[in-house]
Design an enzyme around this catalytic site. Structure first.
Site, PDB file in Angstrom:
ATOM      1  N   GLU A  17     -10.051   2.826  11.072  1.00 43.65           N
ATOM      2  CA  GLU A  17      -9.267   2.676  12.284  1.00 43.65           C
ATOM      3  C   GLU A  17      -9.417   3.940  13.114  1.00 43.65           C
ATOM      4  O   GLU A  17      -9.712   5.010  12.587  1.00 43.65           O
ATOM      5  CB  GLU A  17      -7.798   2.409  11.962  1.00 43.65           C
ATOM      6  CG  GLU A  17      -7.160   3.455  11.080  1.00 43.65           C
ATOM      7  CD  GLU A  17      -5.773   3.063  10.620  1.00 43.65           C
ATOM      8  OE1 GLU A  17      -4.825   3.293  11.377  1.00 43.65           O
ATOM      9  OE2 GLU A  17      -5.660   2.520   9.510  1.00 43.65           O
ATOM     10  N   ASP A  58       0.876  -1.167   0.000  1.00 42.49           N
ATOM     11  CA  ASP A  58       0.000   0.000   0.000  1.00 42.49           C
ATOM     12  C   ASP A  58       0.913   1.217   0.000  1.00 42.49           C
ATOM     13  O   ASP A  58       2.031   1.175   0.503  1.00 42.49           O
ATOM     14  CB  ASP A  58      -0.977  -0.013   1.185  1.00 42.49           C
ATOM     15  CG  ASP A  58      -0.338   0.392   2.498  1.00 42.49           C
ATOM     16  OD1 ASP A  58       0.475  -0.394   3.017  1.00 42.49           O
ATOM     17  OD2 ASP A  58      -0.637   1.482   2.997  1.00 42.49           O
TER      18      ASP A  58
END
Length: 194
Positions: A144, A57
């Site tokens: 998150e 990522d």
């Protein structure tokens, strides 16, 4: 007259240089991993090294990725941070998207979720900023806890609202993969556990 000839020759010389290096192989060709993790996480079995396909990522923190080199060394796919909340576009997204694609890296985009912004507004922001590309990986929702929305972290609108809006806006029936991380340090912060 001499200046025009020199200008013409300079332009001709620069044109012969090309626009960059060619990808190491056509899209779809897989490369075996040829890299190591500088800060490995102790994963439960099976360990990531046992998988045949590897990816990364990338976000604004990775500013100078040589995508051809990365692909030749086993980066076969990449999830690229596109958006955050309802108004932040990752400043490196367009560069990563373009250059990963040129290198033949299969790519997908992800959205960093803010709990204080409605899922519909966030999905619309994501749709507005991520190009529709044939063969792209399905969108990913990164949920998150973060210190920028601590008062809203207790109220968690269901990600299905983001998913429904994003899927209809993307014009496909792809699913959104959502995951809430627990106690994983990220950008210097750790998730608050209850």
């Amino acid at each position: 007259m001499i200046a025009r000839i020199l200008t013409f020759l300079t332009v001709l010389t620069l044109a012969a240089c090309g626009t960059g290096t060619a990808p190491p192989a056509p899209p779809g060709v897989l490369f075996a991993p040829n890299f190591r993790d500088a800060k490995p996480v102790d994963f439960a079995n099976p360990a990531p090294a046992r998988f045949a396909v590897h990816g990364i990522d990338a976000a604004r923190f990775q500013t100078s990725i040589d995508w051809n080199t990365a692909r030749a060394n086993g980066v076969n796919f990449a999830f690229l941070k596109a958006t955050e909340g309802g108004d932040l576009l990752d400043i490196e997204f367009k560069n990563h998207w373009r250059n990963a694609g040129r290198a033949g890296v299969v790519r997908g985009a992800y959205h960093f979720y803010y709990f204080c912004t409605t899922p519909e507004v966030q999905a619309q922001w994501f749709i507005q900023n991520v190009p529709r590309s044939r063969g792209a990986l399905p969108p990913v929702l990164d949920m998150e806890w973060n210190p920028f929305s601590p008062t809203c972290a207790k109220v968690r609108p269901p990600p299905q609202r983001f998913s429904a809006r994003c899927v209809s806006g993307c014009g496909s029936s792809r699913r959104i993969m959502a995951s809430a991380r627990s106690s994983i340090p990220r950008h210097g912060f750790t998730k608050k556990t209850t």
